[in-house]
Design a protein around this motif. Structure first.
Motif, short mmCIF file in Angstrom:
data_model
loop_
_atom_site.label_atom_id
_atom_site.label_comp_id
_atom_site.label_asym_id
_atom_site.label_seq_id
_atom_site.Cartn_x
_atom_site.Cartn_y
_atom_site.Cartn_z
N ASP A 204 0.84 -1.21 0.00
CA ASP A 204 0.00 0.00 0.00
C ASP A 204 0.87 1.25 0.00
OD1 ASP A 204 -2.36 -1.40 -0.07
OD2 ASP A 204 -2.65 -1.38 2.10
N LEU A 207 2.45 1.73 -3.47
CA LEU A 207 1.51 2.36 -4.39
C LEU A 207 1.38 3.85 -4.10
CD1 LEU A 207 -1.41 -0.23 -4.57
CD2 LEU A 207 0.11 0.43 -6.45
N GLN A 212 -5.07 2.05 -6.92
CA GLN A 212 -5.04 0.77 -6.21
C GLN A 212 -5.22 -0.37 -7.21
OE1 GLN A 212 -4.24 -1.51 -3.25
NE2 GLN A 212 -4.66 0.62 -2.67
N ASN A 416 -5.92 7.01 -3.02
CA ASN A 416 -5.64 6.44 -1.70
C ASN A 416 -5.47 7.51 -0.62
OD1 ASN A 416 -5.52 3.93 -3.10
ND2 ASN A 416 -3.37 4.31 -3.59
#
Length: 422
Positions: A204, A207, A212, A416
Motif C-alpha cells: 500500500d 503504491l 489501487q 488512496n
C-alpha cells in the motif's frame, strides 16, 4: 503557477563554475529513501566524498532494506532503518536525503524532505507530471533547500566541451537536433498473473498516490517505468538525459508545438503500457528537436545506442556518454575525432551536491531543481502529445496547453487519500 518558461534559465546553460572539493570540513549525514537500483548507486557514490556519513536507510521492501543494511555493516556503517519516509525525515541525525524511489513518489518525498529542513539529491525524472514539477520547484524555493537532480551527465567535462563547441558556431546554422535512446537490453515484459504481495513488502505504501491495483511483479521494482501509473517509459527515463543537452546546446526554452507518434510495435502483446517505439518532434522558430526511442534494439543513429546530434550546415556534432566527435559536411569544416570521456559523471555529480550543501552557493549546482523541472516538463510534453494523438501547443503565460485533452494530463491522478501538492 510556475511555468515551463519560468524554469528555463537553468535548463539552457551550465552554472558559471565547475569545481568540486572546495568545502571538505563539514560532516554531512545522509539518509537514503529507496535503497534499490539508482538510489543505492547514488549512495555508494556520495559516500566517496570525504566527510559524508550514511546515518539512515528507508525502503518499503524489508528485503531490500535488510540486504543494504548488511552490505553497509560489512563496511563498518550502521545506519538506522526505517519503513516510512516520514520517520526518516524526523531523524535529527540526517542532514540530506537521496530519493531513489519510483517516479510517482518523487514529488511527495521531495516536498516532505524540504519541509523537514533536509537538502535533497533526487533521481531523475524530477516529477511524474507537469503539475508535480512546478510544485517541487516551489517547495525547494519556499524552504530554501539545496536540491540536485540526478542528471549526472551535466557534471561530465566532455559534455561541457561538446556544448562549448556547439555554441562556437563552427557547425554553421543548426537546423535539426536529434536525441535518442535505443536500448537493446530492455526486452519484452512477458505478461504475468497478479499474485500475493511478497513477504516484507508494504505494498500500500509502495503504491502511495497511484491507483489501487492487485500486486503484479511486472509493476514492481525496475519494471514500474513501463506503466503510466508510475512513470513515463523511455521518454522520461532517458529523454531527460539526452533532450537536456539538446536544449542546452540550442539555448532553447519553450517549444511552439509538439507532436509524437509511435506505439508498441516491437512487443504488441507484452505487459508494458508505454510505447516501445516513439518519435517526437518539438518545433521551435528556426529549428526542430527530434526524439527517438526503441526498446530491444541498439541500432541508433550514428552507430550509437544513445546520444544527441546537432546537425549544422557545416557539420554534425554527436555526443553520448562515451565522448563526442564532429562529422564534417564534405569539405566545409575539419573533422574532430572522438574526444573520449575522462571522468566519472556520477561521482562528480554527487560531490558537487555535497559541496553546495556545505557552501550554500546554489548557483554552483550542476543540475538544480529548475533545470530538472524544465527537462522533465519538456519530456512530459512529448508523452502528452503521444497519448492524445494531437499536435499540441503550450501557452507559457497560462501554464497549460491549447488542447482540453492535453490539459487533462497536466497532473497525475492521486489516489488512496493522497493529495496533489499545490
Amino acid at each position: 503557477m510556475t511555468t515551463l518558461a519560468a524554469t528555463a534559465g537553468a535548463a539552457s546553460a551550465f552554472p558559471g563554475t565547475f569545481s568540486i572539493g572546495s568545502f571538505r570540513q563539514q560532516t554531512v549525514r545522509v539518509g537514503l529513501i529507496g535503497a534499490n537500483g539508482m538510489g543505492w548507486s547514488n549512495l555508494n557514490s556520495i559516500l566517496k566524498v570525504p566527510g559524508v556519513q550514511c546515518t539512515a536507510l528507508c525502503d518499503v521492501d524489508a528485503n531490500v532494506l535488510n540486504k543494504r543494511s548488511e552490505e553497509l555493516k560489512a563496511r563498518g556503517i550502521t545506519p538506522k532503518l526505517y519503513a516510512k519516509h516520514e520517520d526518516l525525515l524526523a531523524d535529527g541525525n540526517v542532514d540530506a536525503v537521496i530519493i531513489g524511489t519510483p517516479d510517482h513518489w518523487h514529488c511527495l518525498h521531495l516536498i516532505d524532505a524540504c519541509a523537514a529542513g533536509k537538502d535533497v539529491y533526487v533521481e531523475k525524472p524530477l516529477g511524474n507530471s507537469i503539475v508535480e514539477c512546478n510544485a517541487m520547484v516551489a517547495a525547494a524555493a519556499k524552504y530554501g533547500r539545496v536540491v540536485q537532480v540526478g542528471q549526472w551527465q551535466r557534471s561530465q567535462q566532455h559534455f561541457r566541451d561538446a556544448m562549448d563547441f556547439v555554441h562556437s558556431g563552427k557547425l554553421g546554422k543548426i537546423r535539426l537536433v536529434k536525441a535518442w535512446a535505443y536500448q537493446g537490453w530492455m526486452k519484452s515484459i512477458p505478461v504475468k498473473p497478479d499474485g500475493p504481495v511478497p513477504q516484507g513488502v508494504d505494498y500500500d505504501r509502495w503504491l502511495g498516490p497511484a491507483k489501487q491495483r492487485p500486486f503484479n511483479p511486472n509493476r514492481f521494482h525496475f519494471e514500474f517505468r513501463w506503466f503510466w501509473d508510475y512513470a513515463g517509459g523511455l521518454m522520461t527515463d532517458w529523454g531527460v538525459h539526452m533532450l537536456d543537452f539538446a536544449l542546452i546546446g540550442m539555448k532553447a526554452t519553450t517549444p511552439k508545438s509538439i507532436m509524437a507518434t509511435g506505439g508498441k510495435f516491437a512487443y504488441p502483446d507484452d505487459a508494458a503500457e508505454t510505447p516501445d517505439t516513439l518519435t517526437t518532434v518539438y518545433e521551435f522558430d528556426d529549428f526542430t528537436v527530434q526524439w527517438e526511442h526503441a526498446n530491444g534494439i541498439d541500432g541508433g543513429p550514428y552507430g550509437r545506442n544513445h546520444g544527441t546530434a546537432f546537425i549544422g550546415n557545416f557539420g554534425t556534432l554527436v555526443v553520448d556518454r562515451g565522448g563526442w566527435e564532429v562529422i564534417p559536411e564534405g569539405d566545409r569544416m575539419e573533422a574532430v575525432p572522438l574526444q573520449e570521456r575522462q571522468d566519472n559523471g556520477l561521482d562528480m555529480h554527487t560531490a558537487n551536491f555535497i559541496d553546495v550543501v556545505r557552501s550554500r552557493k546554489l548557483d554552483a549546482l550542476h543540475a538544480p531543481i529548475t533545470a530538472g523541472a524544465h527537462i522533465a516538463i519538456f519530456s512530459q510534453m512529448g508523452n502528452i502529445a503521444y497519448r492524445t494523438g494531437e499536435k499540441i501547443y503550450w501557452d507559457a503565460q497560462k501554464g497549460q496547453f491549447s488542447s482540453r485533452e492535453a490539459n487533462k494530463l497536466l497532473a497525475a491522478e492521486y489516489h488512496n487519500g493522497y493529495k496533489i501538492p499545490r
